[in-house]
Structure formats: structure tokens, C-alpha cells
Design a protein around this motif. Structure first.
Motif, PDB file in Angstrom:
ATOM      1  N   HIS A 193       0.664  -1.141  -0.106  1.00  0.00           N
ATOM      2  CA  HIS A 193      -0.064   0.173  -0.027  1.00  0.00           C
ATOM      3  C   HIS A 193       0.814   1.129   0.090  1.00  0.00           C
ATOM      4  CE1 HIS A 193      -3.506   2.515   0.704  1.00  0.00           C
ATOM      5  NE2 HIS A 193      -2.901   2.966   1.776  1.00  0.00           N
ATOM      6  N   ARG A 194       0.521   2.272  -0.606  1.00  0.00           N
ATOM      7  CA  ARG A 194       1.183   3.550  -1.241  1.00  0.00           C
ATOM      8  C   ARG A 194       2.894   3.277  -1.394  1.00  0.00           C
ATOM      9  NH1 ARG A 194      -0.697   8.133  -0.984  1.00  0.00           N
ATOM     10  NH2 ARG A 194       0.886   9.184   0.319  1.00  0.00           N
ATOM     11  N   PRO A 195       2.973   2.500  -2.525  1.00  0.00           N
ATOM     12  CA  PRO A 195       4.401   2.243  -2.611  1.00  0.00           C
ATOM     13  C   PRO A 195       4.891   3.181  -3.784  1.00  0.00           C
ATOM     14  CG  PRO A 195       3.008   1.018  -4.155  1.00  0.00           C
ATOM     15  CD  PRO A 195       2.072   1.654  -3.210  1.00  0.00           C
ATOM     16  N   VAL A 196       6.160   3.060  -4.017  1.00  0.00           N
ATOM     17  CA  VAL A 196       6.647   3.887  -5.180  1.00  0.00           C
ATOM     18  C   VAL A 196       6.609   2.900  -6.312  1.00  0.00           C
ATOM     19  CG1 VAL A 196       8.909   5.029  -6.250  1.00  0.00           C
ATOM     20  CG2 VAL A 196       8.060   5.526  -3.832  1.00  0.00           C
ATOM     21  N   ALA A 256      -1.317   2.420 -10.123  1.00  0.00           N
ATOM     22  CA  ALA A 256      -0.995   3.434  -9.008  1.00  0.00           C
ATOM     23  C   ALA A 256      -2.300   3.643  -8.428  1.00  0.00           C
ATOM     24  CB  ALA A 256      -0.431   4.634  -9.597  1.00  0.00           C
ATOM     25  N   GLU A 257      -3.435   3.651  -9.068  1.00  0.00           N
ATOM     26  CA  GLU A 257      -4.908   3.827  -8.442  1.00  0.00           C
ATOM     27  C   GLU A 257      -5.237   2.844  -7.340  1.00  0.00           C
ATOM     28  OE1 GLU A 257      -7.534   4.225 -11.474  1.00  0.00           O
ATOM     29  OE2 GLU A 257      -6.886   6.593 -11.936  1.00  0.00           O
ATOM     30  N   ARG A 258      -4.893   1.665  -7.839  1.00  0.00           N
ATOM     31  CA  ARG A 258      -5.223   0.332  -7.039  1.00  0.00           C
ATOM     32  C   ARG A 258      -4.511   0.320  -5.725  1.00  0.00           C
ATOM     33  NH1 ARG A 258      -7.362  -4.498  -9.881  1.00  0.00           N
ATOM     34  NH2 ARG A 258      -8.062  -3.587 -12.074  1.00  0.00           N
ATOM     35  N   THR A 259      -3.071   0.768  -5.691  1.00  0.00           N
ATOM     36  CA  THR A 259      -2.314   0.936  -4.578  1.00  0.00           C
ATOM     37  C   THR A 259      -2.060   2.264  -3.978  1.00  0.00           C
ATOM     38  OG1 THR A 259      -0.344   1.335  -5.965  1.00  0.00           O
ATOM     39  CG2 THR A 259      -1.022  -0.926  -5.537  1.00  0.00           C
ATOM     40  N   ASP A 260      -2.830   3.211  -4.492  1.00  0.00           N
ATOM     41  CA  ASP A 260      -2.834   4.526  -3.861  1.00  0.00           C
ATOM     42  C   ASP A 260      -1.237   5.029  -3.856  1.00  0.00           C
ATOM     43  OD1 ASP A 260      -3.676   6.990  -2.914  1.00  0.00           O
ATOM     44  OD2 ASP A 260      -3.580   6.296  -0.803  1.00  0.00           O
ATOM     45  N   ALA A 261      -0.134   4.551  -4.976  1.00  0.00           N
ATOM     46  CA  ALA A 261       1.087   5.099  -4.869  1.00  0.00           C
ATOM     47  C   ALA A 261       1.310   6.506  -4.498  1.00  0.00           C
ATOM     48  CB  ALA A 261       1.204   4.603  -6.173  1.00  0.00           C
ATOM     49  N   ARG A 262       2.756   6.675  -4.034  1.00  0.00           N
ATOM     50  CA  ARG A 262       3.099   7.969  -3.905  1.00  0.00           C
ATOM     51  C   ARG A 262       3.776   8.626  -4.926  1.00  0.00           C
ATOM     52  NH1 ARG A 262       3.993   7.942   1.957  1.00  0.00           N
ATOM     53  NH2 ARG A 262       3.479   5.938   2.754  1.00  0.00           N
ATOM     54  N   LEU A 263       4.201   7.841  -6.061  1.00  0.00           N
ATOM     55  CA  LEU A 263       5.166   8.480  -6.805  1.00  0.00           C
ATOM     56  C   LEU A 263       5.310   7.228  -7.787  1.00  0.00           C
ATOM     57  CD1 LEU A 263       7.184  10.550  -7.753  1.00  0.00           C
ATOM     58  CD2 LEU A 263       9.078   9.191  -6.642  1.00  0.00           C
ATOM     59  N   ILE A 264       5.271   7.761  -9.297  1.00  0.00           N
ATOM     60  CA  ILE A 264       5.813   6.792 -10.541  1.00  0.00           C
ATOM     61  C   ILE A 264       6.862   7.228 -11.035  1.00  0.00           C
ATOM     62  CG2 ILE A 264       4.820   5.856 -12.513  1.00  0.00           C
ATOM     63  CD1 ILE A 264       2.074   6.707 -11.829  1.00  0.00           C
ATOM     64  N   VAL A 265       7.881   6.385 -11.380  1.00  0.00           N
ATOM     65  CA  VAL A 265       9.323   6.491 -11.805  1.00  0.00           C
ATOM     66  C   VAL A 265       9.342   5.628 -13.082  1.00  0.00           C
ATOM     67  CG1 VAL A 265      11.473   6.355 -11.400  1.00  0.00           C
ATOM     68  CG2 VAL A 265      10.103   6.647  -9.345  1.00  0.00           C
ATOM     69  N   PRO A 286      -3.159  11.888 -10.805  1.00  0.00           N
ATOM     70  CA  PRO A 286      -2.776  13.184 -10.075  1.00  0.00           C
ATOM     71  C   PRO A 286      -1.592  12.674  -9.341  1.00  0.00           C
ATOM     72  CG  PRO A 286      -4.191  11.666  -8.866  1.00  0.00           C
ATOM     73  CD  PRO A 286      -4.059  11.218 -10.286  1.00  0.00           C
ATOM     74  N   ARG A 287      -0.873  11.716  -9.391  1.00  0.00           N
ATOM     75  CA  ARG A 287       0.543  11.387  -8.831  1.00  0.00           C
ATOM     76  C   ARG A 287       1.654  12.204  -9.169  1.00  0.00           C
ATOM     77  NH1 ARG A 287      -2.931   7.926  -8.497  1.00  0.00           N
ATOM     78  NH2 ARG A 287      -3.762   6.949  -6.667  1.00  0.00           N
ATOM     79  N   PRO A 288       2.728  12.420  -8.721  1.00  0.00           N
ATOM     80  CA  PRO A 288       4.009  12.879  -9.263  1.00  0.00           C
ATOM     81  C   PRO A 288       4.409  12.046 -10.083  1.00  0.00           C
ATOM     82  CG  PRO A 288       3.851  13.216  -6.830  1.00  0.00           C
ATOM     83  CD  PRO A 288       2.899  12.521  -7.200  1.00  0.00           C
ATOM     84  N   VAL A 289       5.036  12.291 -11.081  1.00  0.00           N
ATOM     85  CA  VAL A 289       6.044  11.282 -12.290  1.00  0.00           C
ATOM     86  C   VAL A 289       7.551  11.886 -11.924  1.00  0.00           C
ATOM     87  CG1 VAL A 289       6.143  10.491 -14.583  1.00  0.00           C
ATOM     88  CG2 VAL A 289       3.746  10.868 -13.640  1.00  0.00           C
ATOM     89  N   LEU A 290       8.210  10.789 -11.824  1.00  0.00           N
ATOM     90  CA  LEU A 290       9.765  11.194 -12.047  1.00  0.00           C
ATOM     91  C   LEU A 290      10.524  10.540 -13.183  1.00  0.00           C
ATOM     92  CD1 LEU A 290      12.398  12.120 -10.520  1.00  0.00           C
ATOM     93  CD2 LEU A 290      12.516   9.913  -9.446  1.00  0.00           C
TER      94      LEU A 290
END
Length: 186
Positions: free
Chosen positions: A14-17, A115-124, A153-157
Motif C-alpha cells: 500500500h502506498r508504494p513507489v 497506481a490507483e489500486r495501490t494509492d501509489a506515492r510516486l511513479i518513476v 494526479p500522482r507525481p511522475v519522476l
């Protein structure tokens, strides 16, 4: 890091990168993602999206069934093993919990959904290699990073791979003429 920590688990973190990878990609992408995961106290969810497969249906429990676009295609177990070994090698000496998840379909949409399913913090994601072939593909499909940035809506690195292009340098110096069958007279 032990092998047990890198084995897939039944539950996604949950909430991974989330980091998207491709075979043979620079280790820098995974190492940067791991650094951000450690800063956030999060697990690292490594993903590869197989564009040669599509999602056929999803069970109520979340299991996703895929089918190959090419019915003669070989199963992706060898690819998964290769990616797992590359990830372990890239993250050697990095103390971070990680797991690999294989996805199918459009890379931007598959990572967005994950990312939606895990409520990700960030996508790289990493940049693409320079070259005319990659430029043509990006022209028709768009950049995965740009599509992610505009569709969720998440940040993308975006981690640069290789030597950056100088301001006065042609980003595609190895231009080759179009094949005659694709562009007659080109």
C-alpha cells in the motif's frame, strides 16, 4: 537484500513507489526509485508492462487474465525471470523491500491503474533511448511519462538515461533514410 524480500507476495504494498522497467534498462532508474521509496518509507513496486499482451478479463478477486496479441508468442515466464534478476542486480546492496509485478497492455494506462489500486506515492520511469525509431514510436504513441502526467494526479519522476543532449545538438544524429517500402521516394 535477501531473496525472500524480492519474491512476489499475495498482497500488493500500500502506498508504494512504482517504477516501470524494460529489459536491459539502466540500473539508474531502479536505484533512483529505490532512493525515493526509502525517503518515503515505502515499498518499491517494480512493474513491466508487456505491450504484446492485452487484458482479456479480470476476476472479482482482482486476478487479471491476459492473452497475447500474437497467438504464436512464447509465454513471458522467461522475461519475468530476466527482469527479476536484473532488478536484484540493480538493487544489490540497497536495503528496500520490493516486488515485481508483470502487467499487460498500454504502459501508461496499466501503470495508472496500478497506481490507483495501490494509492501509489510516486511513479518513476526512465527516458527512452535516442534514435529515429524511438522518435517515430513516441510521435505515434506519445511519451509514457507525459501520458502519465496528464492522466493521473500522482507525481511522475522521469530519470534520464544515457548522456543528455546538448542545447545545440541534434537529438537524432543517426537519421537514416526511410525504407523505400514505407516512404516511396523518401
Amino acid at each position: 537484500m535477501s531473496d525472500a524480500a524480492s519474491q512476489p507476495t499475495v498482497r500488493r504494498p500500500h502506498r508504494p513507489v512504482i517504477v516501470g522497467i524494460v529489459p536491459g534498462q539502466s540500473a539508474r532508474v531502479l536505484r533512483e526509485a529505490a532512493q525515493y521509496a526509502r525517503l518515503h518509507g515505502a515499498a518499491l513496486l517494480i512493474t513491466h508492462v508487456d505491450v504484446t499482451r492485452f487484458v482479456s478479463y479480470e476476476d472479482p478477486d482482482g486476478y487479471v487474465h491476459t492473452a497475447p496479441i500474437n497467438l504464436d508468442a512464447i509465454p513471458s515466464e522467461a522475461l519475468e525471470t530476466q527482469l527479476r534478476h536484473e532488478a536484484a542486480r540493480s538493487l544489490s546492496g540497497v536495503d528496500i523491500a520490493w516486488q515485481l509485478e508483470m502487467l499487460a497492455g498500454d504502459p501508461a494506462l496499466a501503470m495508472k491503474d496500478l497506481a490507483e489500486r495501490t494509492d501509489a506515492r510516486l511513479i518513476v520511469v526512465g527516458t527512452r533511448k535516442r534514435g529515429i525509431g524511438e522518435s517515430i514510436r513516441e510521435f505515434f504513441t506519445g511519451s509514457v511519462a507525459a501520458r502519465l502526467a496528464h492522466r493521473q494526479p500522482r507525481p511522475v519522476l522521469v530519470v534520464p538515461i544515457g548522456k543528455p543532449v546538448q542545447d545545440d545538438e541534434d537529438p537524432w544524429p543517426a537519421r537514416q533514410p526511410w525504407p523505400e517500402e514505407l516512404w516511396p521516394g523518401g
